[in-house]
Design an enzyme around this catalytic site. Structure first.
Site, PDB file in Angstrom:
ATOM      1  N   SER A 152       0.867  -1.214  -0.074  1.00 46.58           N
ATOM      2  CA  SER A 152      -0.030   0.071  -0.125  1.00 46.58           C
ATOM      3  C   SER A 152       0.832   1.323   0.000  1.00 46.58           C
ATOM      4  O   SER A 152       2.096   1.250   0.382  1.00 46.58           O
ATOM      5  CB  SER A 152      -0.867   0.030   1.272  1.00 46.58           C
ATOM      6  OG  SER A 152      -1.557   1.376   1.289  1.00 46.58           O
ATOM      7  N   TYR A 165      -1.575  -0.621  10.415  1.00 47.93           N
ATOM      8  CA  TYR A 165      -1.789  -0.810   9.047  1.00 47.93           C
ATOM      9  C   TYR A 165      -0.524  -0.572   8.142  1.00 47.93           C
ATOM     10  O   TYR A 165      -0.054  -1.299   7.474  1.00 47.93           O
ATOM     11  CB  TYR A 165      -2.953  -0.441   8.532  1.00 47.93           C
ATOM     12  CG  TYR A 165      -3.254  -0.721   7.202  1.00 47.93           C
ATOM     13  CD1 TYR A 165      -3.665  -1.868   6.538  1.00 47.93           C
ATOM     14  CD2 TYR A 165      -3.174   0.365   6.262  1.00 47.93           C
ATOM     15  CE1 TYR A 165      -3.937  -2.177   5.350  1.00 47.93           C
ATOM     16  CE2 TYR A 165      -3.533   0.038   4.777  1.00 47.93           C
ATOM     17  CZ  TYR A 165      -3.699  -1.176   4.426  1.00 47.93           C
ATOM     18  OH  TYR A 165      -4.253  -1.711   3.029  1.00 47.93           O
TER      19      TYR A 165
END
Length: 263
Positions: A152, A165
């Site tokens: 990501s 995350y």
């Protein structure tokens, strides 16, 4: 039919976390190019979504759906073993896509809430990717196989309340670099990473409005256009890395973010 639709004909592809979102889009793109695909869902309530993905591939497409929870110790091995069992003992393409996000600030007053979020996100995203890749190695085709890790852009361009995350996606980026050195000559594969930016998945649209509002300035400032990316745009990049012609791409980090990662 365009030749690109069959360029992965006969390849066996395993995509973790593929009953919805990015994983489902990746399954569709790989299947369109001729691959047979293993569609993974984590628990019984997601089975109907996995079935819908399989149905969307068309009657002539070869696929299977497999329940396996990537947050557990046994789930990754079960997924690798079942895929190989169904498709003749080999896996040509592994896409590590399973991942979850729980927004959490470092100074949240609840220790229990923070620890629960840590375990859920780290076990699914980081440990699950590690263990699934490890489990697939014994089935990996010895020539021309592909491993693609879905990271990501948040690992380089942090979003709000994203330390857990983002940390797991940073681990996946590091895995990609390490495995790109360690695995190709032993296993005949390449290892690459794709880092989506803010993508218009169902999960994003279902996110709390406060989160979407916090991300809107970043979306508006995207150099290419002030919009969300689409799952299909990410899937195209993943499939490109799986093509025969991508054999000299190894250890790359490809942001699919419209240029958000520049900042």
């Amino acid at each position: 039919m365009s030749s690109i639709h069959r360029t992965l004909h006969g390849k066996v592809a395993l995509v973790s976390g593929s009953s919805a979102g990015l994983g489902a889009a990746i399954v569709r793109e790989l299947s369109k190019r001729g691959a047979v695909v293993a569609i993974n869902y984590p628990f019984p309530s997601e089975k109907v979504n996995a079935e819908a993905v399989a149905k969307s591939l068309g009657h002539s497409a070869l696929s299977t759906i497999i329940e396996a929870d990537m947050s557990t110790r046994d789930g990754p091995r079960m997924l690798a073993d079942k895929t190989a069992e169904v498709f003749g003992g080999r896996i040509d393409i592994l896409v590590n896509c399973a991942g979850i996000n729980r927004m959490m600030s470092l100074d949240d007053p609840s220790d229990e809430k923070v620890e629960d979020s840590w375990e859920a996100v780290v076990h699914t995203n980081a440990r699950g990717t590690f263990l699934l890749t490890r489990a697939v190695l014994k089935y990996l085709s010895p020539e021309g196989s592909r491993i693609v890790n879905i990271g990501s852009s948040v690992s380089r361009v942090p979003g709000p309340d994203s330390s857990i995350y983002a940390g797991t996606k940073g681990m996946i980026e590091s895995y990609t670099q390490c495995w790109a050195l360690e695995l190709p000559r032993k296993y005949g594969c390449t290892v690459n990473g794709v880092a989506p930016g803010i993508i218009g998945t169902d999960a994003f649209h279902a996110a709390p409005q406060a989160l979407k509002d916090a991300l809107q300035p970043m979306i508006d400032a995207t150099p290419v256009a002030g919009r969300l990316g689409s799952p299909e745009e990410v899937a195209w990049v993943v499939a490109m890395l799986c093509e025969k012609e991508a054999a000299w791409l190894n250890g790359v980090y490809i942001p699919v973010s419209g240029g958000q990662s520049i900042f």
